[in-house]
Motif scaffolding. Structure first.
Motif, PDB file in Angstrom:
ATOM      1  N   HIS A  24       0.831  -1.203   0.000  1.00  0.00           N
ATOM      2  CA  HIS A  24       0.000   0.000   0.000  1.00  0.00           C
ATOM      3  C   HIS A  24       0.867   1.255   0.000  1.00  0.00           C
ATOM      4  O   HIS A  24       1.034   1.922   1.018  1.00  0.00           O
ATOM      5  N   HIS A  26       1.679   4.845  -2.547  1.00  0.00           N
ATOM      6  CA  HIS A  26       1.014   5.653  -3.569  1.00  0.00           C
ATOM      7  C   HIS A  26       2.010   6.395  -4.447  1.00  0.00           C
ATOM      8  O   HIS A  26       2.956   7.014  -3.947  1.00  0.00           O
ATOM      9  N   LEU A  28       1.440   8.976  -7.911  1.00  0.00           N
ATOM     10  CA  LEU A  28       0.440   9.615  -8.771  1.00  0.00           C
ATOM     11  C   LEU A  28       1.139  10.589  -9.707  1.00  0.00           C
ATOM     12  O   LEU A  28       2.245  11.061  -9.418  1.00  0.00           O
ATOM     13  N   LEU A  77      -0.190   2.680  -6.155  1.00  0.00           N
ATOM     14  CA  LEU A  77      -1.645   2.697  -6.062  1.00  0.00           C
ATOM     15  C   LEU A  77      -2.188   4.061  -6.471  1.00  0.00           C
ATOM     16  O   LEU A  77      -1.790   5.095  -5.940  1.00  0.00           O
ATOM     17  N   THR A  78      -3.098   4.046  -7.409  1.00  0.00           N
ATOM     18  CA  THR A  78      -3.817   5.239  -7.839  1.00  0.00           C
ATOM     19  C   THR A  78      -5.304   4.976  -7.668  1.00  0.00           C
ATOM     20  O   THR A  78      -5.723   3.823  -7.515  1.00  0.00           O
ATOM     21  N   TYR A  79      -6.099   6.010  -7.701  1.00  0.00           N
ATOM     22  CA  TYR A  79      -7.550   5.819  -7.622  1.00  0.00           C
ATOM     23  C   TYR A  79      -8.238   7.036  -8.225  1.00  0.00           C
ATOM     24  O   TYR A  79      -7.796   8.170  -8.084  1.00  0.00           O
ATOM     25  N   THR A 108      -5.943   0.668 -11.679  1.00  0.00           N
ATOM     26  CA  THR A 108      -7.153   1.064 -10.971  1.00  0.00           C
ATOM     27  C   THR A 108      -8.336   0.988 -11.926  1.00  0.00           C
ATOM     28  O   THR A 108      -8.176   0.750 -13.128  1.00  0.00           O
ATOM     29  N   LYS A 131      -6.227  -1.075  -7.269  1.00  0.00           N
ATOM     30  CA  LYS A 131      -6.637  -0.306  -6.098  1.00  0.00           C
ATOM     31  C   LYS A 131      -7.891   0.485  -6.440  1.00  0.00           C
ATOM     32  O   LYS A 131      -7.994   1.078  -7.512  1.00  0.00           O
ATOM     33  N   ASP A 253       0.959   3.491   3.320  1.00  0.00           N
ATOM     34  CA  ASP A 253       0.431   4.750   2.787  1.00  0.00           C
ATOM     35  C   ASP A 253       1.538   5.729   2.398  1.00  0.00           C
ATOM     36  O   ASP A 253       1.255   6.901   2.163  1.00  0.00           O
TER      37      ASP A 253
END
Length: 297
Positions: A24, A26, A28, A77-79, A108, A131, A253
């Motif tokens: 987990h 991130h 971006l 992880l992107t969302y 994602t 994710k 995170d």
């Protein structure tokens, strides 16, 4: 003595591990990351309290820091929070993995027209983890648009990290264990990874993990001083964490955390002082072996 980031390699070496696997983290696109950080700075409606970002660095520096820590595998992880974003975010994450061999190919999706084709294409391009963030995206996991996606991911055995717990702000109608339970009832073989151990609905998400043998939970921010102040993990649930030793995975995170990376590891190690003691074997499973199995590292 307080564990520092400089001490992390000695920490995992003492456990006899070759490093860490973090499911987990991130990454971006730069402009989007700056907007996310601004939202944290403002303690926005999905944050709820001051949340200073410790690793407010450029991407190259963040990648280098994970390498120094000994994080051998990490995710990008992107969302998406609206339609039309997910495909570009997946492109970004897969391109990062192509450039950085320690980065697990990540993707994602969002409940929108064409989502099944997007997910199938990402798998064909090598995605090994997905994710989604139901709270930020503002959607119900049980939406009919996503049903075929869950079926595809279950058949492929690809894990999907899902933020569906109601933290860090109260339930907004899109979060809660009932949402994930509805998906798992239809797709019991889905390899779901509940972010943040489902905070603050810890007991309810443990119930789901006990009911569905492919449901996992990640440790992201749980047990840290920051989370314990707002959503403490109940001590009476620790025996259930011990029983689920093969389905708890390390998450951090990073970089969006208000403390050093080392504090997550230190917080997990403190569980050895509680009853039942979650010992070094538990830590080894959480920090390496479970993630290795999930991500094919």
């Amino acid at each position: 003595m307080e564990l520092t980031d400089d001490g992390v390699p000695n920490w995992w070496d003492r456990l006899g591990l070759p490093g860490l696997i973090d499911i987990h983290t991130h990454f971006l696109p730069e402009r989007m990351l700056r907007r996310v950080w601004a939202h944290f700075d403002e303690a926005g409606p999905l944050i709820g309290r001051p949340w200073p970002i410790t690793y407010r660095w450029d991407q190259e520096s963040r990648v280098a820091h994970l390498r120094r820590l000994g994080v051998r595998r990490y995710t990008a992880l992107t969302y998406a929070h609206r339609p039309g974003m997910a495909s570009d975010l997946t492109d970004f994450a897969l391109n990062l993995a192509a450039a950085e061999p320690d980065c697990v190919p990540s993707a994602t999706f969002f409940p929108e027209q064409g989502v099944l084709g997007q997910v199938r294409e990402a798998i064909d391009r090598g995605a090994r983890v997905f994710k989604i963030h139901a709270q930020v995206g503002g959607f119900d996991l049980r939406e009919q648009t996503l049903d075929a996606v869950w079926g595809l991911l279950a058949e492929a055995g690809i894990p999907v990290v899902i933020h569906v717990g109601s933290g860090p702000v109260p339930r907004n109608g899109f979060t809660g264990p009932d949402k994930l339970d509805g998906v798992m009832r239809r797709h019991p073989h889905l390899t779901a990874v509940v972010a943040h151990l489902g905070s603050p609905e810890y007991a309810e998400f443990l119930d789901l993990a006990e009911a569905y043998p492919r449901l996992h939970l990640d440790t992201t921010m749980v047990f840290t001083d920051f989370f314990e102040a707002a959503a403490p993990f109940p001590g009476n649930l620790l025996p259930r964490l011990a029983e689920l030793a093969d389905r708890i995975v390390l998450g951090s995170d990073f970089p969006n955390i208000p403390y050093p990376y080392a504090h997550q590891l230190e917080s997990l190690e403190r569980l050895r002082d509680k009853e039942p003691r979650l010992d070094d074997d538990w830590l080894r499973a959480v920090c390496w072996f479970n993630g290795e199995r999930l991500l094919g590292a």
